[in-house]
Write an enzyme that holds these catalytic residues in place. Structure first.
Site, PDB file in Angstrom:
ATOM      1  N   SER A   1      -1.722  76.661 -45.691  1.00 50.57           N
ATOM      2  CA  SER A   1      -2.900  76.945 -46.550  1.00 50.57           C
ATOM      3  C   SER A   1      -4.195  76.873 -45.559  1.00 50.57           C
ATOM      4  O   SER A   1      -4.358  76.240 -44.765  1.00 50.57           O
ATOM      5  CB  SER A   1      -3.244  75.728 -47.580  1.00 50.57           C
ATOM      6  OG  SER A   1      -4.469  75.859 -48.133  1.00 50.57           O
TER       7      SER A   1
ATOM      8  N   ALA B   1     -14.643  73.320 -40.391  1.00 52.55           N
ATOM      9  CA  ALA B   1     -15.422  72.855 -41.916  1.00 52.55           C
ATOM     10  C   ALA B   1     -15.525  73.924 -42.520  1.00 52.55           C
ATOM     11  O   ALA B   1     -16.795  74.439 -42.427  1.00 52.55           O
ATOM     12  CB  ALA B   1     -16.514  71.768 -41.259  1.00 52.55           C
TER      13      ALA B   1
ATOM     14  N   CYS C   1      -9.265  65.558 -50.184  1.00 55.31           N
ATOM     15  CA  CYS C   1     -10.488  65.597 -50.665  1.00 55.31           C
ATOM     16  C   CYS C   1     -11.187  64.353 -51.215  1.00 55.31           C
ATOM     17  O   CYS C   1     -10.117  63.288 -51.358  1.00 55.31           O
ATOM     18  CB  CYS C   1     -10.474  66.315 -52.327  1.00 55.31           C
ATOM     19  SG  CYS C   1      -9.974  68.068 -51.580  1.00 55.31           S
TER      20      CYS C   1
ATOM     21  N   ASN D   1      -1.969  67.403 -42.911  1.00 53.15           N
ATOM     22  CA  ASN D   1      -3.618  68.285 -43.005  1.00 53.15           C
ATOM     23  C   ASN D   1      -4.064  67.808 -41.476  1.00 53.15           C
ATOM     24  O   ASN D   1      -3.582  66.994 -40.798  1.00 53.15           O
ATOM     25  CB  ASN D   1      -4.142  67.709 -44.302  1.00 53.15           C
ATOM     26  CG  ASN D   1      -5.090  69.073 -44.521  1.00 53.15           C
ATOM     27  OD1 ASN D   1      -5.492  69.729 -43.813  1.00 53.15           O
ATOM     28  ND2 ASN D   1      -4.964  69.096 -45.695  1.00 53.15           N
TER      29      ASN D   1
HETATM   30  C1  LIG Z   1      -9.541  77.220 -40.796  1.00 50.99           C
HETATM   31  C2  LIG Z   1      -8.462  76.294 -41.414  1.00 50.99           C
HETATM   32  C3  LIG Z   1      -8.567  76.121 -42.851  1.00 50.99           C
HETATM   33  C4  LIG Z   1      -7.783  75.261 -43.505  1.00 50.99           C
HETATM   34  N1  LIG Z   1      -7.777  75.096 -45.019  1.00 50.99           N
HETATM   35  C5  LIG Z   1      -7.057  74.451 -45.737  1.00 50.99           C
HETATM   36  C6  LIG Z   1      -6.982  74.088 -46.997  1.00 50.99           C
HETATM   37  O1  LIG Z   1      -7.840  75.102 -47.504  1.00 50.99           O
HETATM   38  N2  LIG Z   1      -5.980  73.431 -47.540  1.00 50.99           N
HETATM   39  C7  LIG Z   1      -5.338  72.547 -47.003  1.00 50.99           C
HETATM   40  O2  LIG Z   1      -4.495  71.875 -47.421  1.00 50.99           O
HETATM   41  N3  LIG Z   1      -5.220  72.677 -45.734  1.00 50.99           N
HETATM   42  C8  LIG Z   1      -5.998  73.551 -44.942  1.00 50.99           C
HETATM   43  N4  LIG Z   1      -5.897  73.590 -43.373  1.00 50.99           N
HETATM   44  C9  LIG Z   1      -5.004  72.900 -42.939  1.00 50.99           C
HETATM   45  C10 LIG Z   1      -3.732  73.693 -42.416  1.00 50.99           C
HETATM   46  O3  LIG Z   1      -3.000  74.097 -43.386  1.00 50.99           O
HETATM   47  C11 LIG Z   1      -2.762  72.806 -41.599  1.00 50.99           C
HETATM   48  O4  LIG Z   1      -2.675  71.632 -42.357  1.00 50.99           O
HETATM   49  C12 LIG Z   1      -3.419  72.457 -40.236  1.00 50.99           C
HETATM   50  O5  LIG Z   1      -4.156  73.462 -39.748  1.00 50.99           O
HETATM   51  C13 LIG Z   1      -2.370  72.000 -39.129  1.00 50.99           C
HETATM   52  O6  LIG Z   1      -1.608  73.089 -38.795  1.00 50.99           O
HETATM   53  P1  LIG Z   1      -1.816  73.972 -37.587  1.00 50.99           P
HETATM   54  O7  LIG Z   1      -2.090  73.107 -36.376  1.00 50.99           O
HETATM   55  O8  LIG Z   1      -0.666  74.744 -37.512  1.00 50.99           O
HETATM   56  O9  LIG Z   1      -2.903  74.833 -37.791  1.00 50.99           O
HETATM   57  C14 LIG Z   1      -6.819  74.644 -42.845  1.00 50.99           C
HETATM   58  C15 LIG Z   1      -6.862  74.426 -41.516  1.00 50.99           C
HETATM   59  C16 LIG Z   1      -7.466  75.533 -40.862  1.00 50.99           C
HETATM   60  C17 LIG Z   1      -7.496  75.601 -39.139  1.00 50.99           C
END
Ligand SMILES: Cc1cc2nc3c(=O)[nH]c(=O)nc-3n(C[C@H](O)[C@H](O)[C@H](O)COP(=O)(O)O)c2cc1C
Ligand SMILES: Cc1cc2nc3c(=O)[nH]c(=O)nc-3n(C[C@H](O)[C@H](O)[C@H](O)COP(=O)(O)OP(=O)(O)OC[C@H]3O[C@@H](n4cnc5c(N)ncnc54)[C@H](O)[C@@H]3O)c2cc1C
Ligand SMILES: Cc1cc2nc3c(=O)[nH]c(=O)nc-3n(C[C@H](O)[C@H](O)[C@H](O)COP(=O)(O)OP(=O)(O)OC[C@H]3O[C@@H](n4cnc5c(N)ncnc54)[C@H](O)[C@@H]3O)c2cc1C
Ligand SMILES: Cc1cc2nc3c(=O)[nH]c(=O)nc-3n(C[C@H](O)[C@H](O)[C@H](O)COP(=O)(O)O)c2cc1C
Ligand code: FES
Ligand code: FES
Lengths: 245, 304, 304, 245
Positions: B22, B70, B130, B192
């Site tokens: 996500s 953020a 949240c 997350n």
């Molecule tokens: C720019 C960005 C936006 C994200 N938005 C969400 C979100 O809306 N909802 C959510 O549950 N996680 C969100 N995440 C978390 C990611 O889904 C994921 O859990 C996290 O980035 C760790 O995985 P990664 O290291 O592969 O990025 C976001 C991450 C990034 C980098």
């Protein structure tokens, strides 16, 4: 990477082979560069020139990533994603285009001249820098105006102040300069700089605050905006660069 | 020889174990020519019931092997989601889950009710990172009772799969994992982002306008593998591993550590094709080791 | 122009803000020709009352911008420390604090009593990342009552400075910070390593014999800055920032974020002279900005 | 870095300028190498040769760090910490030294020959590899014995089996091979391999399990041990290499 040359103090032009991008790029669009051993995220650069199978970008070292890029040699491989974003639009015509750039803002202007000329326009090239040594001397306009803060070349003062009025104004440079553009020509097209996470519209990291409220993505709806559409006071005018390892 | 890469997450069958995380894949529609044929499933950008503007820029900052973000859950709200995106999802050959958010358990429930039954929406991923506005801004994610309450509120409104995405900012992830399992979750997503901060020493303040951001990317991978492993040991429902997966070997770490599937996030920013490459790399690894299916991969999952 | 880099941590005056972190500088005697003139203070390798063998190899694994370690607090015990190292520390021109560990509050107290008054020992840093054996292996570090009990047990046995080194593996670091402040800590150290895991996908199990290890290095810096900042906002006593400091700019992030001093750990492995370089770099930064002393550095420390 | 040459399939010798190390190094000691853009931790390598202001190491690519090292060019800068650890000891004399090495274990043997010769000893050089192509042909002994697993050069079998008895045995190679050395010659001096965090004795990451219980630091009390002193079953015989980014 196919070549590297200096065009002003601290400013280089780097060439690379990228046939598909070279064929399709419009002025104001950018590429997102990654390379082996580079930083985690890609780095965005406006396309400066596109010829045959090659493109060029303008490069200034501001942090670790750009320093690595400059240290690369012809023959080294880059991963190049693009063309990205929405470029300048010369479709609605007009007879006279003024291209206003400050410092690195010169980057999209060669292509802007190309596209404006293709749209049948007469071009005024206005480029400014702090001092003559930092002025990129490559230009393409029917009229060319130089401006330097210290008066060491051309008119003393900013490129914005030095530029004439016209039907179509396109501008690129520091966000502070673009705010001044918005003050003088609300209808100008400006290319803005922000931090970018993905460059492809999925991360929402490149938020541009809008006059009407809310945010746009610089990498998708931008980086070119109608000057009056951006909420300039809400846009960081200074981007602090620094990734240390 | 082809390897069977399919995965069953409860009642939901996926063609492969690599999912889009996500917030890192938008609504799936942004990158026009992207090859989506390897995608096991997509989780869409986190959404609230109502539209949200998100936070002021700067929203991201790079850190060693990671990035802080953020975004502030910028999004169009449920109505626009149903109108603009769900119809396109309905045409796709992989399931799309919606990452849902709220400031109270009842808001989560309301959002679920609005989205349940909409064609194109195959399930829900509850984001419990949240702040719980009803309880004074404390996080749902590190309070087992609040986390369970949200899960129940969603569970009651839908028969579709409900996944709960855990936050790493907890003392003991197993406690939260068991709480949401009991409350009816079909799978857990771990994890997350971690809360982090980066200071601009020249302006003597945070780089991000929101002051703090969520850390993602390879930097967090060893922490994420540990937390996903702890979650997998705590529950019987499937766990989906997330955090810093850049290539197949990284995904295999999570799979060996007891996860049933993985989500790829930040890697997609660097390489829009990352998910396909991770998927293919897992297949190649299984083939090289002589396994005919992902199920045969040995898992390290001591239950003590 | 020289900059005044001295720091007052309660009653303890240090000549500079850059300290050697426990477990990364040994007992200060290992590297013969090392320049120690920039060292604000040294915290010695964590010690228990009795000698400990430590864990079986492999004990370390590298990760993106970080490393995992599971040394298992190998050490010679209090008697050997007093006999072999303290006499040498007594000759040095900077204070040495001992990082103390125990499996129960009373064991911490006993160890303190044994070391208090020994020439060469200038204070104590309580490591509360240990499992609390009396309470079934739960960690002292994420239970405010247990953390406070340990702090009190140490506080009662010594008039020397008592620092408490916080673990990041907590839901809310402010709660623990306030608990140990109330229990009499003179300063807080934030933070110790994060628990992580790395899997060898070819042997289908953890790389480390201990299965998990503590993550240190630049990868954790944004998380550490955030936690140190949160701790500094929660208490009135000084906070010493730790985590991923490789160079002066990194240390300055912690100092701007509200820390009074910093500790450098993993960087010393890469560059035995890292502490001197960080110290000098902070001085150069302050000079370039026109500050005459470290005290003049602006701090970002909103109290809300 | 001053030079690079191949000495066997997949095995290279890399030279670098390091005057102080070259002057002081003893056989069996190592250097800990770091370089710009390299992995977080340094990488340990035995010193192969020391002449004038230069040292050489033997390099085999097993992971990301060694691959980067091999890709470097003469003129590139490395940070080189050393000499570290305790080397072989030829002080107690004897007339005959047998140097037994397998694969990369050849690394400390040129210096071992030098030091043994300085102590007035006669040297038998025994080096083994899987197959002739992987055998490092550089040697220095009064007697030289080759061994290959497939018999493609010299004696078929292991270097340990091929070696004669002697007063002083020094050995280096995979930990499995060294365990065999310990079985045959409990008093042999062996140089072991472990993961290392610091190389300077402060991290306790390089634990070698001892026969008498407890652990020693390979970087400080080792990497050379009396073969019988090491608890071989407790020492990982296989080090999995892999840092991905
Ligand atoms: C720019 C960005 C936006 C994200 N938005 C969400 C979100 O809306 N909802 C959510 O549950 N996680 C969100 N995440 C978390 C990611 O889904 C994921 O859990 C996290 O980035 C760790 O995985 P990664 O290291 O592969 O990025 C976001 C991450 C990034 C980098
Ligand atoms: C649309 C667009 C076009 C650009 N065109 C040019 C150009 O033609 N020539 C040129 O020299 N520069 C251009 N830039 C700026 C260039 O991208 C930055 O100078 C570069 O990203 C800095 O990287 P660094 O590693 O040297 O700095 P770092 O200190 O490492 O940067 C730190 C972090 O900030 C991010 N970042 C920093 N600055 C920017 C930025 N301006 N935009 C996006 N991300 C940033 C990096 O991704 C990284 O996450 C452009 C930027 C944008 C957005
Ligand atoms: C005393 C000593 C002498 C050595 N001499 C030589 C030599 O002469 N020639 C040679 O080719 N190799 C030698 N090695 C092994 C060499 O250090 C490893 O091959 C190298 O560290 C692997 O790094 P990598 O980045 O390619 O692998 P990676 O996959 O990146 O390694 C992963 C991690 O393990 C660590 N690591 C992996 N293997 C070792 C190891 N063996 N020792 C210490 N840390 C390790 C790395 O530091 C890193 O943290 C020696 C090792 C030791 C301990
Ligand atoms: C090998 C190693 C051993 C450590 N031993 C101890 C210890 O004995 N006691 C302690 O409180 N912290 C110990 N630490 C934690 C460090 O003191 C420090 O808190 C942590 O490494 C984060 O800082 P860094 O990123 O600068 O290394 C150790 C860290 C490492 C890497
Ligand atoms: S940079 Fe990711 S959406 Fe624009
Ligand atoms: S490698 Fe750190 S003590 Fe040996």
């Amino acid at each position: 990477m196919t070549g590297k040359r200096q065009v002003a103090r601290g400013t280089f032009v780097v060439g690379m082979r990228a046939p598909e991008i070279a064929a399709g790029v419009r002025a104001g669009q950018f590429v997102n560069l990654g390379w082996p051993g580079g930083p985690l995220l890609r780095r965005p650069f406006s396309v400066y020139r596109a010829e045959g199978e090659h493109i060029e970008i303008v490069l200034k070292v501001v942090g670790a990533g750009t320093a690595q890029l400059l240290a690369m040699e012809p023959g080294d491989r880059l991963s190049c994603l693009g063309p990205l974003g929405r470029g300048f639009d010369f479709g609605n015509g007009g007879r006279q285009a003024v291209l206003v750039s400050g410092g690195l803002g010169v980057a999209p202007m060669l292509l802007a001249a190309r596209d404006a000329r293709a749209a049948g326009m007469n071009i005024t090239w206005v480029h400014g820098a702090r001092t003559a040594a930092e002025l990129c001397a490559e230009s393409d306009g029917d009229t060319v105006i130089w401006a330097t803060d210290d008066g060491s070349q051309g008119i003393q003062g900013t490129a914005v102040a030095a530029a004439p009025d016209a039907d179509v104004i396109v501008a690129c440079g520091p966000n502070r300069m673009l705010a001044a553009v918005a003050g003088r020509w609300p209808g100008a097209q400006v290319a803005v700089e922000t931090y970018m996470g993905c460059g492809t519209g999925v991360c929402l990291g490149c938020a541009i605050p809008l006059q009407r409220g809310g945010y746009d993505r610089a990498c998708k709806e931008g980086p070119v905006y109608r000057a009056a559409d951006v909420d300039w006071p809400a846009l960081p005018s200074h981007l602090p660069y620094a990734v240390t390892i | 020889m082809t390897v069977d890469m399919s995965v069953a997450l409860g009642a939901m069958k996926l063609r492969g174990p690599v999912l889009a995380a996500s917030g890192t894949f938008g609504y799936g529609t942004e990158v026009p020519l992207l090859d989506r044929s390897a995608l096991g499933a997509m989780v869409s950008k986190g959404i609230f019931l109502r539209a949200r503007e998100g936070t002021a820029p700067p929203r991201i900052a790079e850190t060693p092997s990671g990035m802080l973000n953020a975004i502030g859950l910028q999004g169009p709200g449920a109505e626009a989601l149903v109108r603009d995106y769900a119809p396109r999802w309905a045409e796709w050959d992989f399931p799309v889950l919606v990452n849902i958010n709220g400031e109270s358990a009842s808001e989560y429930g309301e959002l679920t009710a609005r989205l349940d039954g909409v064609a194109g929406i195959a399930g829900f991923e509850i984001n419990i990172s949240c702040p719980n506005v009803e309880q004074g801004g404390l996080y749902f994610g590190n309070d087992p009772h609040a986390a369970a309450a949200v899960t129940e509120a969603v569970r009651k409104r839908t028969k579709l799969p409900v996944w709960v995405k855990l936050t790493p900012m907890v003392g003991d992830i197993g406690v939260i994992a068991r709480a949401v399992e009991s409350a009816g979750a079909d799978a857990l997503c771990a994890i997350n982002t971690f809360v982090g901060m980066s200071i601009d020493i020249n302006s003597y303040g945070p780089r991000l306008s929101f002051r703090t951001g969520g850390l993602s990317g390879p930097a967090i991978r060893p922490l994420a593998v540990h937390l996903a492993h702890q979650a997998a040991r705590a529950v019987r429902i499937p766990v989906i591993g997330i955090g810093g997966i850049m290539r197949a070997d990284d995904a295999l770490e999570f799979l060996v550590a007891g996860c049933s599937a993985v989500q790829v996030g930040t890697a997609t920013f660097v390489n829009p094709n990352a998910i396909a490459e991770v998927h293919d790399g897992i297949g190649a690894f299984l083939t090289a080791k002589g396994f005919g299916s992902l199920d045969e991969l040995p898992r390290y999952l001591p239950r003590d």
